[in-house]
Design a protein around this motif. Structure first.
Motif, PDB file in Angstrom:
ATOM      1  N   ILE A 113       0.188   2.312  -3.598  1.00  0.00           N
ATOM      2  CA  ILE A 113      -0.850   3.488  -3.674  1.00  0.00           C
ATOM      3  C   ILE A 113      -0.288   4.589  -3.373  1.00  0.00           C
ATOM      4  O   ILE A 113       0.307   4.752  -2.108  1.00  0.00           O
ATOM      5  CB  ILE A 113      -2.027   3.322  -2.779  1.00  0.00           C
ATOM      6  CG1 ILE A 113      -2.810   1.653  -3.169  1.00  0.00           C
ATOM      7  CG2 ILE A 113      -3.079   4.311  -2.906  1.00  0.00           C
ATOM      8  CD1 ILE A 113      -3.385   1.661  -4.865  1.00  0.00           C
ATOM      9  N   THR A 114      -0.116   5.768  -3.769  1.00  0.00           N
ATOM     10  CA  THR A 114       0.242   7.086  -3.748  1.00  0.00           C
ATOM     11  C   THR A 114      -0.905   8.031  -3.529  1.00  0.00           C
ATOM     12  O   THR A 114      -2.113   7.607  -4.180  1.00  0.00           O
ATOM     13  CB  THR A 114       1.333   7.570  -4.673  1.00  0.00           C
ATOM     14  OG1 THR A 114       0.441   7.725  -5.945  1.00  0.00           O
ATOM     15  CG2 THR A 114       2.305   6.594  -4.995  1.00  0.00           C
ATOM     16  N   THR A 141      -2.442   8.430  -6.852  1.00  0.00           N
ATOM     17  CA  THR A 141      -3.299   7.472  -7.083  1.00  0.00           C
ATOM     18  C   THR A 141      -4.749   7.716  -6.747  1.00  0.00           C
ATOM     19  O   THR A 141      -5.692   7.164  -7.459  1.00  0.00           O
ATOM     20  CB  THR A 141      -2.774   6.024  -6.848  1.00  0.00           C
ATOM     21  OG1 THR A 141      -1.309   5.869  -6.991  1.00  0.00           O
ATOM     22  CG2 THR A 141      -3.566   4.836  -7.346  1.00  0.00           C
ATOM     23  N   LEU A 142      -4.667   7.850  -5.364  1.00  0.00           N
ATOM     24  CA  LEU A 142      -6.183   8.024  -4.735  1.00  0.00           C
ATOM     25  C   LEU A 142      -6.802   9.219  -5.414  1.00  0.00           C
ATOM     26  O   LEU A 142      -8.040   9.447  -5.484  1.00  0.00           O
ATOM     27  CB  LEU A 142      -5.698   8.430  -3.337  1.00  0.00           C
ATOM     28  CG  LEU A 142      -5.129   6.817  -2.560  1.00  0.00           C
ATOM     29  CD1 LEU A 142      -4.973   7.378  -1.043  1.00  0.00           C
ATOM     30  CD2 LEU A 142      -6.318   5.845  -2.574  1.00  0.00           C
ATOM     31  N   SER A 196      -4.632   6.769   5.780  1.00  0.00           N
ATOM     32  CA  SER A 196      -4.266   5.575   4.480  1.00  0.00           C
ATOM     33  C   SER A 196      -3.474   4.611   5.493  1.00  0.00           C
ATOM     34  O   SER A 196      -2.493   4.679   6.239  1.00  0.00           O
ATOM     35  CB  SER A 196      -3.415   6.363   3.604  1.00  0.00           C
ATOM     36  OG  SER A 196      -2.934   5.375   2.507  1.00  0.00           O
ATOM     37  N   PRO A 245      -1.581   1.428   4.163  1.00  0.00           N
ATOM     38  CA  PRO A 245      -1.105   0.346   3.283  1.00  0.00           C
ATOM     39  C   PRO A 245      -1.102  -0.953   3.536  1.00  0.00           C
ATOM     40  O   PRO A 245      -1.346  -1.737   2.681  1.00  0.00           O
ATOM     41  CB  PRO A 245       0.220   1.212   2.866  1.00  0.00           C
ATOM     42  CG  PRO A 245       0.447   2.449   3.222  1.00  0.00           C
ATOM     43  CD  PRO A 245      -0.522   2.508   4.528  1.00  0.00           C
ATOM     44  N   GLY A 258      -4.452  -1.849   3.008  1.00  0.00           N
ATOM     45  CA  GLY A 258      -5.082  -1.724   1.704  1.00  0.00           C
ATOM     46  C   GLY A 258      -6.390  -0.785   1.918  1.00  0.00           C
ATOM     47  O   GLY A 258      -7.207  -0.851   0.959  1.00  0.00           O
ATOM     48  N   HIS A 275      -7.880   3.128   2.685  1.00  0.00           N
ATOM     49  CA  HIS A 275      -7.778   4.742   2.409  1.00  0.00           C
ATOM     50  C   HIS A 275      -8.995   5.391   2.302  1.00  0.00           C
ATOM     51  O   HIS A 275     -10.026   5.037   1.852  1.00  0.00           O
ATOM     52  CB  HIS A 275      -6.988   4.778   0.991  1.00  0.00           C
ATOM     53  CG  HIS A 275      -6.004   4.049   0.630  1.00  0.00           C
ATOM     54  ND1 HIS A 275      -4.653   4.110   1.361  1.00  0.00           N
ATOM     55  CD2 HIS A 275      -5.975   2.681   0.089  1.00  0.00           C
ATOM     56  CE1 HIS A 275      -3.976   3.131   0.934  1.00  0.00           C
ATOM     57  NE2 HIS A 275      -4.818   2.235  -0.062  1.00  0.00           N
ATOM     58  N   GLU A 329      -7.962  -1.792  -1.536  1.00  0.00           N
ATOM     59  CA  GLU A 329      -7.310  -2.616  -2.343  1.00  0.00           C
ATOM     60  C   GLU A 329      -7.845  -3.775  -2.741  1.00  0.00           C
ATOM     61  O   GLU A 329      -7.625  -4.630  -1.547  1.00  0.00           O
ATOM     62  CB  GLU A 329      -5.906  -2.453  -2.119  1.00  0.00           C
ATOM     63  CG  GLU A 329      -5.327  -1.009  -1.983  1.00  0.00           C
ATOM     64  CD  GLU A 329      -3.933  -1.052  -1.687  1.00  0.00           C
ATOM     65  OE1 GLU A 329      -2.946  -1.825  -2.039  1.00  0.00           O
ATOM     66  OE2 GLU A 329      -3.453  -0.177  -0.656  1.00  0.00           O
ATOM     67  N   LEU A 339      -8.338  -0.305  -6.993  1.00  0.00           N
ATOM     68  CA  LEU A 339      -8.985   0.408  -5.765  1.00  0.00           C
ATOM     69  C   LEU A 339     -10.468   0.183  -6.111  1.00  0.00           C
ATOM     70  O   LEU A 339     -11.029   0.051  -7.128  1.00  0.00           O
ATOM     71  CB  LEU A 339      -8.636   1.714  -5.908  1.00  0.00           C
ATOM     72  CG  LEU A 339      -7.208   2.230  -5.305  1.00  0.00           C
ATOM     73  CD1 LEU A 339      -6.927   3.583  -5.680  1.00  0.00           C
ATOM     74  CD2 LEU A 339      -7.119   2.201  -3.855  1.00  0.00           C
TER      75      LEU A 339
END
Length: 160
Positions: free
Chosen positions: A4-5, A8-9, A96, A98, A101, A103, A132, A137
């Motif tokens: 997830i970048t 992406t968000l 965030s 990761p 998962g 955010h 996630e 998402l």
């Protein structure tokens, strides 16, 4: 799912707003986790949606009921249907994790809802708590804080 970048968000937030503007409510509801909530606090900095009154605090069942009402042929308050438009500021990543998962993305917005000759403008901030799940998402919580949350409102028909 790939990593997830930030893009992406932010793309997720923009796509979600577009779904609402296009009245793709069934697709929008699929963005929520099974235990997801849509919350609109009644007070600035409100921390508890259960022990304090909110403008809206709806789980996915209540969201489904509202969506079915919007689709209904006998929903006379929606003939003709309301329409909406979101104007979003660039979303910011508040946190965030990761590894977990999880955010949190915050977005300032102007939202317009219109039906017949009436047009209403709202302004505020949306905070998406995203997780996630199964390679995608999902929204665990969508919190909508209006600038004038403590004002007297008419019916808010759609989703901000």
């Amino acid at each position: 799912m790939t990593a997830i970048t930030e893009k992406t968000l932010t793309d997720f937030v923009y796509a979600e707003a577009r779904m609402l503007d296009e009245q793709r409510f069934d697709d929008w509801l699929k963005l929520f986790t099974d235990d997801g909530y849509y919350w609109m606090p009644l007070a600035h900095d409100q921390q508890d949606p259960v022990l304090h009154t909110s403008l809206l605090y709806e789980d996915t069942l209540l969201l489904r009921v509202r969506i079915e009402r919007l689709h209904g042929q006998r929903t006379f308050s929606q003939q003709p249907k309301s329409r909406c438009h979101h104007l979003l500021q660039a979303p910011s990543i508040e946190s965030s994790d990761p590894a977990k998962g999880e955010h949190v993305v915050r977005t300032a917005f102007h939202y317009t809802e219109t039906r017949l000759d009436k047009q209403t403008l709202y302004a505020g901030w949306t905070t998406h708590h995203l997780v996630e799940t199964d390679g995608a998402l999902k929204i665990r919580l969508k919190r909508v804080d209006l600038v004038n949350c403590d004002a007297a409102f008419g019916n808010i028909q759609l989703f901000m």
